[in-house]
Every structure is written in C-alpha cells, then in structure tokens.
Enzyme design. Structure first.
Site, mmCIF file in Angstrom:
data_model
loop_
_atom_site.group_PDB
_atom_site.id
_atom_site.type_symbol
_atom_site.label_atom_id
_atom_site.label_comp_id
_atom_site.label_asym_id
_atom_site.label_seq_id
_atom_site.Cartn_x
_atom_site.Cartn_y
_atom_site.Cartn_z
ATOM 1 N N SER A 152 0.962 -1.160 -0.101
ATOM 2 C CA SER A 152 0.189 -0.181 -0.179
ATOM 3 C C SER A 152 0.764 1.333 0.182
ATOM 4 O O SER A 152 1.693 1.560 -0.918
ATOM 5 C CB SER A 152 -0.876 -0.165 1.157
ATOM 6 O OG SER A 152 -1.832 0.936 1.345
ATOM 7 N N ASP B 275 -9.800 -3.779 -5.812
ATOM 8 C CA ASP B 275 -9.330 -2.780 -4.705
ATOM 9 C C ASP B 275 -9.906 -1.447 -4.518
ATOM 10 O O ASP B 275 -9.745 -0.721 -5.805
ATOM 11 C CB ASP B 275 -7.811 -2.604 -4.937
ATOM 12 C CG ASP B 275 -7.150 -2.094 -3.818
ATOM 13 O OD1 ASP B 275 -7.744 -1.165 -3.259
ATOM 14 O OD2 ASP B 275 -6.033 -2.299 -3.613
ATOM 15 N N HIS C 289 -7.915 -4.552 -1.255
ATOM 16 C CA HIS C 289 -6.580 -4.178 -0.722
ATOM 17 C C HIS C 289 -5.787 -4.915 0.030
ATOM 18 O O HIS C 289 -6.057 -4.862 1.456
ATOM 19 C CB HIS C 289 -6.915 -2.716 -0.358
ATOM 20 C CG HIS C 289 -5.729 -1.605 0.112
ATOM 21 N ND1 HIS C 289 -5.233 -1.049 -1.104
ATOM 22 C CD2 HIS C 289 -5.067 -1.192 0.655
ATOM 23 C CE1 HIS C 289 -4.286 -0.270 -0.984
ATOM 24 N NE2 HIS C 289 -4.139 -0.231 0.360
HETATM 25 C C1 MLT Z 1 -1.510 6.065 -0.366
HETATM 26 O O1 MLT Z 1 -2.052 7.087 0.431
HETATM 27 O O2 MLT Z 1 -0.294 5.761 -0.333
HETATM 28 C C2 MLT Z 1 -2.488 5.110 -0.831
HETATM 29 O O3 MLT Z 1 -3.670 5.564 -0.770
HETATM 30 C C3 MLT Z 1 -2.706 3.846 0.075
HETATM 31 C C4 MLT Z 1 -3.026 4.101 1.494
HETATM 32 O O4 MLT Z 1 -2.093 4.251 2.191
HETATM 33 O O5 MLT Z 1 -4.124 4.114 1.957
#
Ligand code: MLT
Length: 212
Positions: free
Chosen positions: A110, A162, A193
């Site tokens: 992520s 996702d 996710h």
């Molecule tokens: C981010 O902010 O890098 C992506 O949206 C994934 C997350 O951290 O939620």
C-alpha cells in the site's frame, strides 16, 4: 535483532541467517510500523536479512511515507522529497550493517509499495528488485523521467476489486516501469486492498528466482 535510531529513521534490522542472500527492505502500509511486515519478510525469503524502517509522516497518528491531500490524492512534491530521504537511510544502513547493495529488494504494501515505486522511478539502482503489493503510480499526473531500469525485476500484486488503489493505477505503474525496461510481473487477483495467500506464494517463488 538490533534496533538503531540514529540512521535517520526508527527501524529494526534482522541479520541474515545465512550470508549471501538478499536484504529485504520492508515498507509498511498506512498506520503500521517497522514491526508490521517482519512476518511477511520471513515468509517471502526465509533466513534473509530484513531492514524495516518506520515512515516519518504522521497522519492523525498513523505512520506514512509521504503526505496526501486525501485518500488517493498524493502530495507529489512530498513523495519526491521523502523518497530521497528514504534512499539516504537505505544507503546509511547499507554501510552500518554491511549490506550488499546489489542484494537490496524493496517489499512494500500500500503506502509502502507507493514509496518503493517512487524510489524505483526516481532513484534507479537503489533496489535491484521490488515486490509491490497494492501499489499505485506514485507520481500521479506527472510523467516520470526516462530512467533505465533494465535489470530491475518487479513483482506486483494488485486487486481488481481494490477500492483504495484501483487496478488502473496498478496497471499504469506496471506500464511506467516496463517503458523504462524493468522486468515486471503484474499478478492481478480478484480481491481488494489485501495480501492474498496465493499472491504471496507467487511472490515467494519470484523472489527465489531473483535471488538465484
Ligand atoms: C496511499 O495513500 O499511499 C494509498 O492511498 C494507500 C494508503 O495508504 O491508503
């Protein structure tokens, strides 16, 4: 295991059980910390050295790697700055722990996968390989410069359902990496996710091929 706070990032380092393998640089997702992905690292590469820092950006108490304006909308200047800061840490840790620079493999989930992807695109040569789970194109509407990523291997696990990192984002990142000659394996899965076991199993096999 040792913990050293003076290389710029809070982190943990687990030395390799057997020398000569890769060093996984573990980059956690939003709200986690340097301990979160240790188990994932041990699963992907049993016995490998693990270097796991903690993201320095604090979003209402949640650790992150760079600022965002809202979910899915990144502060791209901060992405660029923070990627440079991470590279400084990785280089300092490489010296401090006697890591082989050629064996550095980024493993991110992520937000951690996003800073890893930014580092691939902005600082070629820091990571020889990367396993990115639920990664987006980190520079958003900016076209990354034309770096040469030939010889860089990238595994991507991406969920077609996702809701946070859309599959289009993962496909765009894969395309950006391929256009720069990286060897990309994009493994799409039906989930969201997440880190499905079947995808992790493929990543483990891929990493075995990378280290061989
Ligand atoms: C981010 O902010 O890098 C992506 O949206 C994934 C997350 O951290 O939620």
């Amino acid at each position: 295991m040792s913990t050293v706070a003076d290389l710029g990032f809070e982190h943990v380092f687990h030395p390799a059980a057997t020398p000569g393998g890769p060093t996984l640089v573990l980059l956690h997702g939003t709200g986690a910390d340097e301990h979160d992905l240790i188990g994932l690292g041990q699963l992907l590469a049993p016995g490998a050295a693990l270097l796991s820092p903690r993201g320095k950006v604090n979003e209402h108490g949640a650790n992150r790697w760079f600022r965002r304006l809202r979910e899915g909308v990144f502060d791209v200047d901060d992405v660029i700055d923070r990627s440079g800061e991470l590279v400084e840490f990785v280089e300092a840790a490489t010296v401090a722990y006697g890591i082989d620079p050629a064996g550095r493999v980024a493993v991110g989930f992520s937000n951690g996968a996003n800073i890893a992807a930014a580092t691939l695109l902005l600082h070629p040569g820091v990571f020889g390989a990367a396993a990115l789970f639920a990664a987006a194109a980190p520079l958003q509407d900016r076209e990354p410069r034309q770096v040469d990523l030939s010889g860089t291997r990238v595994f991507m696990g991406a969920g077609v359902a996702d809701p946070i990192t859309t599959i289009d984002q993962a496909r765009l990142l894969a395309e950006q990496l391929r256009q720069r000659s990286a060897d990309v394996r994009l493994r799409e899965h039906p989930g969201g996710h997440a880190l499905p076991a079947a995808v992790l199993d493929e990543a483990r096999q891929w990493l075995g091929e990378t280290a061989a």
